[in-house]
Design an enzyme around this catalytic site. Structure first.
Site, PDB file in Angstrom:
ATOM      1  N   GLU A 148      -1.068  -8.790   4.550  1.00 49.64           N
ATOM      2  CA  GLU A 148      -0.965  -8.892   6.388  1.00 49.64           C
ATOM      3  C   GLU A 148      -1.998  -8.869   7.136  1.00 49.64           C
ATOM      4  OE1 GLU A 148      -1.183  -4.435   5.688  1.00 49.64           O
ATOM      5  OE2 GLU A 148      -0.296  -6.197   4.502  1.00 49.64           O
ATOM      6  N   HIS A 191      -3.637  -5.641   0.676  1.00 52.49           N
ATOM      7  CA  HIS A 191      -2.910  -5.832   2.035  1.00 52.49           C
ATOM      8  C   HIS A 191      -2.894  -7.440   2.506  1.00 52.49           C
ATOM      9  CE1 HIS A 191      -2.539  -1.868   3.864  1.00 52.49           C
ATOM     10  NE2 HIS A 191      -3.360  -1.471   2.964  1.00 52.49           N
ATOM     11  N   CYS A 227       0.778  -1.179   0.029  1.00 51.03           N
ATOM     12  CA  CYS A 227       0.115  -0.010  -0.099  1.00 51.03           C
ATOM     13  C   CYS A 227       0.770   1.121   0.001  1.00 51.03           C
ATOM     14  CB  CYS A 227      -1.143   0.075   1.333  1.00 51.03           C
ATOM     15  SG  CYS A 227      -2.450   0.970   1.138  1.00 51.03           S
TER      16      CYS A 227
END
Length: 344
Positions: free
Chosen positions: A305, A303, A172
């Site tokens: 994660e 994302h 990002c």
């Protein structure tokens, strides 16, 4: 969507209608409001696509719990998660890397500016997501300036990327930063000079997008995506400037020929798409990520994660051999295994 809905009161039929028609009636108010706060064409595209949507169709090789972190403590490999003011994805990123065996150092740009630490000791450099300087200076531009306008840090970055035993990963805001650093330039100009071949532009919807999108991983040299080719996965996206833009069409063609655009947004048929909202930002060719030609550096707007554990996913991605992890955890497991091989 083609099923019939019937409602009777006291045996008297009061409603008999196609489910798709009722769904559009239900969504109509939201659609009219959306047209007032975003690109009206995108609002039309999403509303008109609702009845035809069939839902995501995920595809991947199962992840086995015992593989994740199996080499933990066998080799101490240190990586740095570098954050700047406003970054908010560092904790999730650190946790994802730690379960795969890395020794994770949390460092700030200020630590580098004050010479409290250097990048020389690290095998990996991770730029997490968030909103550096609240994006007030432009998407990651303030973060890039704080690195590139300091000669000592600029030298460290050049030295890090020149080593053959290092890798980097940006998500990002970190993806925007890596492109501003020029780490994916394909033309002749020097790296780290703020003249970049690739930038991240405002979403075509003209608003911040937070969705659970579907992406496909294609063939590429990216070490973090090894053995993940053809996987179709759900992933969170949260950005206002996530549309990949290229200095010219030749840059895009070169990156595509080199297989350096390894993750693409896909529709419900798992076909690469530029249609909104399956492609949430309008990136050409559905591009969601970019990697270096040697595979050591990877940057992506989604994302991973935020969805490397199964409970983080709004859609159940069936993975019976690992009730805990999704395939996204393999990003850091692949990176750890690659680093371990460099130490042999």
């Amino acid at each position: 969507m083609h099923s019939m809905v019937s409602v009777a009161i006291n045996d008297q039929l009061v409603l008999s209608e196609n489910l798709g028609t009722l769904f559009l009636i239900w969504e109509r108010t939201s659609y009219e409001l959306e047209k007032l706060q975003m690109n009206g064409k995108c609002a039309d595209e999403e509303y008109n696509s609702l009845v035809g949507r069939t839902g995501p169709k995920y595809y991947f090789n199962p992840v086995r719990d015992e593989v994740i972190g199996a080499t933990l403590s066998k080799k101490v490999i240190s990586i740095a998660v570098l954050r700047e003011e406003g970054i908010n994805g560092d904790r999730e990123m650190s946790a994802m890397a730690e379960v795969c065996g890395f020794e994770v150092w949390d460092i700030t740009v200020q630590d580098l500016l004050e010479n409290k630490i250097t990048l020389d000791r690290f095998k990996g450099l991770v730029f997490p997501g968030g909103f550096s300087y609240a994006d007030a200076l432009g998407s990651a531009k303030g973060w890039a300036a704080s690195l590139l306008l300091n000669e000592s840090i600029k030298i460290q970055l050049n030295r890090f990327i020149s080593r053959s035993d290092t890798f980097s990963f940006g998500v990002c805001n970190g993806c925007q930063l890596m492109n501003l650093l020029g780490w994916f330039n394909v033309c002749s100009q020097a790296k780290n000079d703020l003249i970049t071949d690739v930038i991240l532009s405002p979403n075509i919807s003209e608003r911040f997008e937070c969705r659970y999108s579907t992406v496909k991983i294609t063939q590429s040299p990216a070490i973090m995506l090894r053995n993940m080719e053809n996987s179709v996965l759900g992933v969170w996206i949260a950005h206002g400037e996530g549309r990949f833009a290229f200095k010219n069409h030749g840059v895009y063609d070169h990156l595509e020929r080199s297989h350096c655009l390894p993750i693409r947004y896909v529709d419900d048929s798992n076909k690469i798409t530029e249609d909104y909202p399956m492609n949430p930002n309008g990136s050409p060719g559905g591009v969601a990520a970019i990697c270096s030609s040697d595979g050591r550096h990877l940057a992506m707007m989604p994302h991973p994660e935020r969805c490397y554990q199964s409970w983080q996913c709004p859609y159940p991605e069936i993975n019976p051999s690992s009730p805990r992890y999704t395939p996204w955890v393999l990003l850091f497991q692949n990176a750890y295994d690659w680093c371990a091989q460099q130490l042999v």
